[in-house]
Design a protein around this motif. Structure first.
Motif, PDB file in Angstrom:
ATOM      1  N   LEU A  98     -25.260  35.631  59.598  1.00  0.00           N
ATOM      2  CA  LEU A  98     -25.477  35.936  61.224  1.00  0.00           C
ATOM      3  C   LEU A  98     -26.201  34.815  61.557  1.00  0.00           C
ATOM      4  O   LEU A  98     -25.983  34.547  62.896  1.00  0.00           O
ATOM      5  N   ASP A 101     -23.503  30.831  60.407  1.00  0.00           N
ATOM      6  CA  ASP A 101     -22.056  31.024  60.227  1.00  0.00           C
ATOM      7  C   ASP A 101     -21.373  30.413  61.477  1.00  0.00           C
ATOM      8  O   ASP A 101     -21.806  30.929  62.551  1.00  0.00           O
ATOM      9  N   ARG A 107     -19.838  36.841  61.758  1.00  0.00           N
ATOM     10  CA  ARG A 107     -20.931  37.268  62.067  1.00  0.00           C
ATOM     11  C   ARG A 107     -21.170  38.752  62.593  1.00  0.00           C
ATOM     12  O   ARG A 107     -22.110  39.296  62.222  1.00  0.00           O
TER      13      ARG A 107
END
Length: 305
Positions: A98, A101, A107
């Motif tokens: 989260l 990325d 996410r």
């Protein structure tokens, strides 16, 4: 030869039987960069499903954290699997996805997975996402986490979430990830609260209807209206509160609730302080009723939003 058949070739059969999924995963990789061919890509997808069946969190997290394009789809499946397994061992990996990325969809998958796991460690990072492009998904995830989210969500609505200090600021990366305005953040927070079956959440929404911040009181009215329409809160409680405020916003909310509000409105129809306002709201309800609005509301999934 099918994917599952390929998995059970003699050269890797013993690894599967011994649950050495991490070693099996490495056999599908051509080099350290995980630049795998199409056949190995298919096997990796099958491996993700196998790990899900076996509950192998370590290998799923190993696959999920590889932020490279060659294994995009296996990674997404691994992230989803971590959520479906609801094992707290996957939380740190999902929080990393989260936070850093490169891919929008991974996410979002991480947000959904964190909601399913329901671990309190995800609350503050998900609160950050209420300010970003994934605001709606984050609100859903916070609602799934439930009671642990109530107090932080209340602080967001009140604009007092500075209690989280640098944790919120450090995780946000707002300039690069679609920063949304304060209204959106507070609205999403109230949407999360309206889905949590907690007395504190309901009390906070009722109190917020008289907040001096327009964003706060409008958000609260919207959420209470939706709760009344869905039947998750007493109609009379909400309608009575709306009538007593007699604002344009509460009048609009009552017209969304519809004919169920008429008994309460009738009680106030002869009161001089409310008579004119009640007459206007009653006329609006009757007009909508004649158009079939209330009959078709659920068919069209109408909400006050």
């Amino acid at each position: 030869m099918g994917i599952l058949d390929a998995l059970f070739k003699p050269s890797i059969d013993s690894l599967i039987k011994r649950k050495k999924f991490g070693e099996l995963y490495k056999k599908f990789c051509v080099d350290d960069k995980l630049d795998i061919d199409a056949d190995a890509h298919a096997k990796l997808l099958a491996l993700v499903n196998l790990c899900k069946l076996k509950g192998d969190i370590d290998t799923l997290t190993d696959i999920a954290k590889q932020d490279i394009p060659h294994i995009y789809y296996p990674r997404r499946e691994a992230i989803r699997a971590l959520g479906e397994l609801k094992d707290a061992g996957g939380v740190e990996c999902l929080l990393d996805v989260l936070r850093i990325d490169h891919y929008f969809d991974t996410r979002r998958d991480a947000i959904v997975a964190l909601g399913k796991i329901g671990d309190r460690r995800a609350v503050v990072p998900l609160l950050n996402e209420l300010r970003l492009s994934f605001a709606s998904d984050a609100a859903e995830a916070l609602a799934e986490i439930g009671t642990e989210s109530v107090r932080p969500l209340i602080e967001v609505i009140k604009g007092a979430d500075k209690i989280f200090g640098e944790r919120l600021a450090a995780d946000s990366e707002l300039s690069n990830r679609g920063h949304l305005d304060g209204w959106t953040r507070q609205r999403r927070a109230t949407q999360a609260l309206e889905r949590i079956d907690d007395a504190k959440a309901t009390d906070m929404l009722l109190q917020s209807m008289i907040d001096e911040n327009k964003n706060v009181y409008i958000s609260a009215i919207m959420s209470l209206c939706n709760m009344a329409v869905k039947g998750t809160i007493s109609d009379n409680l909400v309608i009575e509160a709306f009538v007593r405020l007699k604002t344009n916003e509460t009048g609009n909310a009552i017209t969304v609730i519809g004919p169920r509000a008429m008994p309460v409105l009738e009680r106030y129809s002869s009161d001089g302080d409310y008579k004119e306002w009640v007459s206007t709201v009653t006329a609006a309800i009757k007009q909508r009723d004649e158009t079939g609005y209330y009959e078709d509301r659920w068919k069209h999934n109408r909400r006050f939003s």
